[in-house]
Scaffold this motif. Structure first.
Motif, PDB file in Angstrom:
ATOM      1  N   MET A   1       0.843  -1.190   0.000  1.00  0.00           N
ATOM      2  CA  MET A   1       0.000   0.000   0.000  1.00  0.00           C
ATOM      3  C   MET A   1       0.878   1.239   0.000  1.00  0.00           C
ATOM      4  O   MET A   1       1.892   1.309   0.705  1.00  0.00           O
ATOM      5  N   VAL A   2       0.521   2.212  -0.809  1.00  0.00           N
ATOM      6  CA  VAL A   2       1.240   3.480  -0.881  1.00  0.00           C
ATOM      7  C   VAL A   2       0.228   4.611  -0.757  1.00  0.00           C
ATOM      8  O   VAL A   2      -0.781   4.620  -1.462  1.00  0.00           O
ATOM      9  N   ALA A   3       0.492   5.558   0.150  1.00  0.00           N
ATOM     10  CA  ALA A   3      -0.407   6.699   0.349  1.00  0.00           C
ATOM     11  C   ALA A   3       0.301   7.989  -0.049  1.00  0.00           C
ATOM     12  O   ALA A   3       1.445   8.219   0.344  1.00  0.00           O
ATOM     13  N   ILE A   4      -0.377   8.814  -0.838  1.00  0.00           N
ATOM     14  CA  ILE A   4       0.167  10.097  -1.282  1.00  0.00           C
ATOM     15  C   ILE A   4      -0.796  11.204  -0.867  1.00  0.00           C
ATOM     16  O   ILE A   4      -1.975  11.172  -1.219  1.00  0.00           O
ATOM     17  N   ILE A   5      -0.291  12.181  -0.117  1.00  0.00           N
ATOM     18  CA  ILE A   5      -1.120  13.276   0.389  1.00  0.00           C
ATOM     19  C   ILE A   5      -0.755  14.571  -0.312  1.00  0.00           C
ATOM     20  O   ILE A   5       0.423  14.929  -0.398  1.00  0.00           O
ATOM     21  N   LYS A   6      -1.774  15.281  -0.803  1.00  0.00           N
ATOM     22  CA  LYS A   6      -1.567  16.590  -1.426  1.00  0.00           C
ATOM     23  C   LYS A   6      -2.551  17.585  -0.829  1.00  0.00           C
ATOM     24  O   LYS A   6      -3.692  17.235  -0.539  1.00  0.00           O
ATOM     25  N   THR A   7      -2.082  18.806  -0.669  1.00  0.00           N
ATOM     26  CA  THR A   7      -2.965  19.882  -0.212  1.00  0.00           C
ATOM     27  C   THR A   7      -3.102  20.927  -1.316  1.00  0.00           C
ATOM     28  O   THR A   7      -2.226  21.039  -2.187  1.00  0.00           O
ATOM     29  N   GLY A   8      -4.203  21.679  -1.297  1.00  0.00           N
ATOM     30  CA  GLY A   8      -4.441  22.676  -2.329  1.00  0.00           C
ATOM     31  C   GLY A   8      -5.256  23.845  -1.827  1.00  0.00           C
ATOM     32  O   GLY A   8      -5.655  23.899  -0.655  1.00  0.00           O
ATOM     33  N   TYR A   9      -5.528  24.776  -2.748  1.00  0.00           N
ATOM     34  CA  TYR A   9      -6.227  26.010  -2.388  1.00  0.00           C
ATOM     35  C   TYR A   9      -7.712  25.970  -2.728  1.00  0.00           C
ATOM     36  O   TYR A   9      -8.433  26.907  -2.392  1.00  0.00           O
ATOM     37  N   SER A  10      -8.170  24.920  -3.386  1.00  0.00           N
ATOM     38  CA  SER A  10      -9.557  24.895  -3.834  1.00  0.00           C
ATOM     39  C   SER A  10     -10.162  23.501  -3.667  1.00  0.00           C
ATOM     40  O   SER A  10      -9.791  22.564  -4.379  1.00  0.00           O
ATOM     41  N   ILE A  11     -11.086  23.362  -2.736  1.00  0.00           N
ATOM     42  CA  ILE A  11     -11.770  22.093  -2.557  1.00  0.00           C
ATOM     43  C   ILE A  11     -12.674  21.798  -3.757  1.00  0.00           C
ATOM     44  O   ILE A  11     -12.917  20.637  -4.096  1.00  0.00           O
ATOM     45  N   GLN A  12     -13.162  22.849  -4.406  1.00  0.00           N
ATOM     46  CA  GLN A  12     -14.031  22.646  -5.579  1.00  0.00           C
ATOM     47  C   GLN A  12     -13.286  21.897  -6.686  1.00  0.00           C
ATOM     48  O   GLN A  12     -13.838  20.982  -7.304  1.00  0.00           O
ATOM     49  N   LYS A  13     -12.048  22.287  -6.953  1.00  0.00           N
ATOM     50  CA  LYS A  13     -11.290  21.658  -8.036  1.00  0.00           C
ATOM     51  C   LYS A  13     -10.999  20.194  -7.729  1.00  0.00           C
ATOM     52  O   LYS A  13     -11.085  19.337  -8.603  1.00  0.00           O
ATOM     53  N   VAL A  14     -10.651  19.898  -6.490  1.00  0.00           N
ATOM     54  CA  VAL A  14     -10.395  18.502  -6.112  1.00  0.00           C
ATOM     55  C   VAL A  14     -11.684  17.688  -6.202  1.00  0.00           C
ATOM     56  O   VAL A  14     -11.692  16.554  -6.690  1.00  0.00           O
ATOM     57  N   PHE A  15     -12.771  18.284  -5.726  1.00  0.00           N
ATOM     58  CA  PHE A  15     -14.068  17.597  -5.736  1.00  0.00           C
ATOM     59  C   PHE A  15     -14.515  17.291  -7.168  1.00  0.00           C
ATOM     60  O   PHE A  15     -14.872  16.150  -7.488  1.00  0.00           O
ATOM     61  N   TYR A  16     -14.467  18.285  -8.035  1.00  0.00           N
ATOM     62  CA  TYR A  16     -14.942  18.081  -9.405  1.00  0.00           C
ATOM     63  C   TYR A  16     -13.984  17.210 -10.228  1.00  0.00           C
ATOM     64  O   TYR A  16     -14.403  16.576 -11.190  1.00  0.00           O
ATOM     65  N   TYR A  17     -12.721  17.193  -9.852  1.00  0.00           N
ATOM     66  CA  TYR A  17     -11.793  16.274 -10.509  1.00  0.00           C
ATOM     67  C   TYR A  17     -12.282  14.838 -10.355  1.00  0.00           C
ATOM     68  O   TYR A  17     -12.332  14.065 -11.320  1.00  0.00           O
ATOM     69  N   ASN A  18     -12.650  14.474  -9.135  1.00  0.00           N
ATOM     70  CA  ASN A  18     -13.124  13.111  -8.881  1.00  0.00           C
ATOM     71  C   ASN A  18     -14.522  12.876  -9.445  1.00  0.00           C
ATOM     72  O   ASN A  18     -14.817  11.803  -9.979  1.00  0.00           O
ATOM     73  N   GLU A  19     -15.400  13.871  -9.329  1.00  0.00           N
ATOM     74  CA  GLU A  19     -16.748  13.704  -9.865  1.00  0.00           C
ATOM     75  C   GLU A  19     -16.753  13.606 -11.389  1.00  0.00           C
ATOM     76  O   GLU A  19     -17.582  12.894 -11.977  1.00  0.00           O
ATOM     77  N   ASN A  20     -15.830  14.299 -12.039  1.00  0.00           N
ATOM     78  CA  ASN A  20     -15.722  14.167 -13.496  1.00  0.00           C
ATOM     79  C   ASN A  20     -15.267  12.765 -13.889  1.00  0.00           C
ATOM     80  O   ASN A  20     -15.664  12.248 -14.938  1.00  0.00           O
ATOM     81  N   LYS A  21     -14.444  12.160 -13.043  1.00  0.00           N
ATOM     82  CA  LYS A  21     -14.050  10.765 -13.285  1.00  0.00           C
ATOM     83  C   LYS A  21     -15.275   9.857 -13.204  1.00  0.00           C
ATOM     84  O   LYS A  21     -15.397   8.889 -13.964  1.00  0.00           O
ATOM     85  N   VAL A  22     -16.172  10.168 -12.285  1.00  0.00           N
ATOM     86  CA  VAL A  22     -17.410   9.395 -12.159  1.00  0.00           C
ATOM     87  C   VAL A  22     -18.244   9.544 -13.435  1.00  0.00           C
ATOM     88  O   VAL A  22     -18.792   8.576 -13.962  1.00  0.00           O
ATOM     89  N   LYS A  23     -18.342  10.773 -13.945  1.00  0.00           N
ATOM     90  CA  LYS A  23     -19.105  11.013 -15.171  1.00  0.00           C
ATOM     91  C   LYS A  23     -18.512  10.260 -16.359  1.00  0.00           C
ATOM     92  O   LYS A  23     -19.225   9.832 -17.269  1.00  0.00           O
ATOM     93  N   GLU A  24     -17.207  10.112 -16.363  1.00  0.00           N
ATOM     94  CA  GLU A  24     -16.530   9.411 -17.456  1.00  0.00           C
ATOM     95  C   GLU A  24     -16.579   7.890 -17.285  1.00  0.00           C
ATOM     96  O   GLU A  24     -16.012   7.155 -18.085  1.00  0.00           O
ATOM     97  N   ASN A  25     -17.251   7.441 -16.217  1.00  0.00           N
ATOM     98  CA  ASN A  25     -17.391   6.006 -15.927  1.00  0.00           C
ATOM     99  C   ASN A  25     -16.051   5.320 -15.663  1.00  0.00           C
ATOM    100  O   ASN A  25     -15.885   4.130 -15.961  1.00  0.00           O
ATOM    101  N   VAL A  26     -15.100   6.053 -15.104  1.00  0.00           N
ATOM    102  CA  VAL A  26     -13.827   5.450 -14.719  1.00  0.00           C
ATOM    103  C   VAL A  26     -13.617   5.549 -13.204  1.00  0.00           C
ATOM    104  O   VAL A  26     -12.516   5.309 -12.716  1.00  0.00           O
ATOM    105  N   ALA A  27     -14.677   5.930 -12.462  1.00  0.00           N
ATOM    106  CA  ALA A  27     -14.586   6.013 -11.006  1.00  0.00           C
ATOM    107  C   ALA A  27     -15.979   5.915 -10.398  1.00  0.00           C
ATOM    108  O   ALA A  27     -16.989   6.100 -11.087  1.00  0.00           O
ATOM    109  N   GLN A  28     -16.015   5.591  -9.089  1.00  0.00           N
ATOM    110  CA  GLN A  28     -17.259   5.527  -8.324  1.00  0.00           C
ATOM    111  C   GLN A  28     -17.045   6.174  -6.970  1.00  0.00           C
ATOM    112  O   GLN A  28     -15.979   6.030  -6.369  1.00  0.00           O
TER     113      GLN A  28
END
Length: 434
Positions: A1-28
């Protein structure tokens, strides 16, 4: 197991990054922590507002988003229930057990992994300290979770090492097959945080393996003088294609200032990392004489990619080694003079395919040539139209020099080199006045 932690300035961008993966049917989105209702009953607004409301408690925290990827070995195929149990345990161990978080299972790469999205502002408005969280909290949590859940360990296991070296991106970007910005973002997320590079050539040596280029423009350009930076997609020939994208438009802001800070922090390379690459090169030459192409293949099997820098004429003037084992990048000159581009080319034995073919022709036709055969006929017999038409055979090659020598004007039969024209020696006692 490998864990990678990143911090950023916008929760919206991180959130929509993952939700867009869901829309593309490559994530749940497989679960959530500290949300009032089950994740399958929540829409996008409910998911995002949970983060935004808590962030309002302390607007002074600018770097407030937390994006974590937990990566598993290729051999592991865990159920959603087990993945959620691992995610919950991990968040608890690193001090985020009371924070709101979402868990996404991604299937867009060569190995199984999940993404955790959260914030570092607590319900009492205090900020969670992220200083050294990887070393002080994530690493102990990882080791404990590996034991508890029977996971493949990230240390002390050869199979896990092979997994760790595989990037999230499983293949090069192909222009037109996916949205350019998303494709480049995927590459940058892996490369910028994982590899140790200390200059633009070293960074681009890694990025080019995924058909990406960090471009500052020419030194006389407005972009260069304004300290701007763009990222471009390359075609299979290494040439830019499509519209370049400004660094400031990516959510993790991989700008020139960001990269220069990374260059400075990556300057100190461990001696053991340098020694590994040098040993690999030395062993390749120790076994047998090899060509430049063979050297590249040998090093690649050892997890080291060799990237050449060429001028407009196609001549090699620089070399960079990308070690995927240690995630370190070295210019040849950094390793030492004998590992530079010039020295490596001199140490390799290279025969051009065209020259090799001509050499074979010579060996086949030599038996037809006698000592009395005129040189013009020798050239015709050995080379023929092949020599006249082949652009790769010139005076710089062995066979080219042979042809050039044979086509020179013949010496006359009675010609005697000056060095052989020795005057008769006088006998002892012979008088000059005789």
């Amino acid at each position: 197991m490998v864990a990678i932690i990143k911090t950023g300035y916008s929760i919206q961008k991180v959130f929509y990054y993952n939700e867009n993966k869901v829309k593309e049917n490559v994530a749940q989105c497989i679960g959530a922590g500290n949300y009032p209702i089950d994740v399958d009953k929540m829409g996008l607004t409910v998911k995002l507002n949970r983060f935004l409301k808590q962030l309002e408690l302390n607007e002074n925290v600018k770097r407030n988003s937390v994006h974590i990827s937990i990566n598993f070995d290729l051999s592991e195929n865990h159920s959603k229930e087990k993945l959620m149990a691992i995610a919950d345990t991990y968040m608890q161990k690193i001090g985020f057990g009371e924070q709101p978080y979402l868990v996404y299972q991604h299937n867009d790469s060569g190995h199984p992994h999940i993404h955790l999205v959260s914030i570092n502002v607590q319900r009492d408005s205090k900020r969670i300290d992220m200083q050294n969280i990887g070393k002080n909290r994530s690493e102990p949590a990882r080791k404990e979770i590996e034991e508890r859940f029977g996971l493949v360990k990230a240390q002390g296991n050869k199979n896990s090492i092979d997994f760790m070296l595989k990037p999230i991106i499983s293949q090069k970007i192909q222009y037109g097959r996916s949205e350019s910005k998303k494709a480049i973002t995927n590459v940058l997320n892996q490369v910028l945080s994982s590899y140790k590079y200390a200059s633009f050539p070293e960074l681009n040596a890694v990025l080019k393996q995924y058909n990406v280029l960090a471009d500052r423009g020419n030194e006389d350009s407005k972009m260069y003088k304004a300290k701007g930076l763009m990222y471009r997609i390359l075609d299979d020939d290494g040439k830019p294609i499509g519209v370049p994208i400004k660094a400031s438009l990516f959510y993790n802001k991989p700008t020139l200032k960001f990269l220069e800070e990374k260059f400075a922090s990556n300057k100190t390379n461990e001696v053991s990392n340098i020694r590994r690459v040098k040993n690999a090169i030395d062993m390749a030459f120790f076994k047998t004489q090899i060509s430049l192409a063979e050297l590249v293949q040998v090093l690649q099997k050892d997890g080291i990619n060799t990237v050449f820098r060429k001028n407009a004429e196609g001549l090699i003037y620089g070399i960079t080694y990308v070690d995927h084992t240690t995630k370190c990048v070295f210019n040849g000159s950094t390793l030492g003079k004998q590992y530079s581009a010039k020295a490596i080319q001199e140490r390799c034995t290279f025969i051009n395919p065209a020259e090799q073919k001509m050499t074979n022709l010579v060996s086949e036709k030599l038996y037809e040539i006698t000592f009395e055969t005129p040189k013009s006929e020798i050239v015709a017999a050995l080379f023929g139209d092949y020599f006249r038409n082949n652009k790769y055979v010139g005076s710089s090659t062995i066979m080219g020099q042979l042809a050039e020598m044979l086509t020179q004007s013949e010496q006359t039969a009675n010609y005697l080199p000056y060095e052989l024209r020795n005057k008769k020696k006088k006998r002892r006692g012979q008088s000059n006045n005789r």
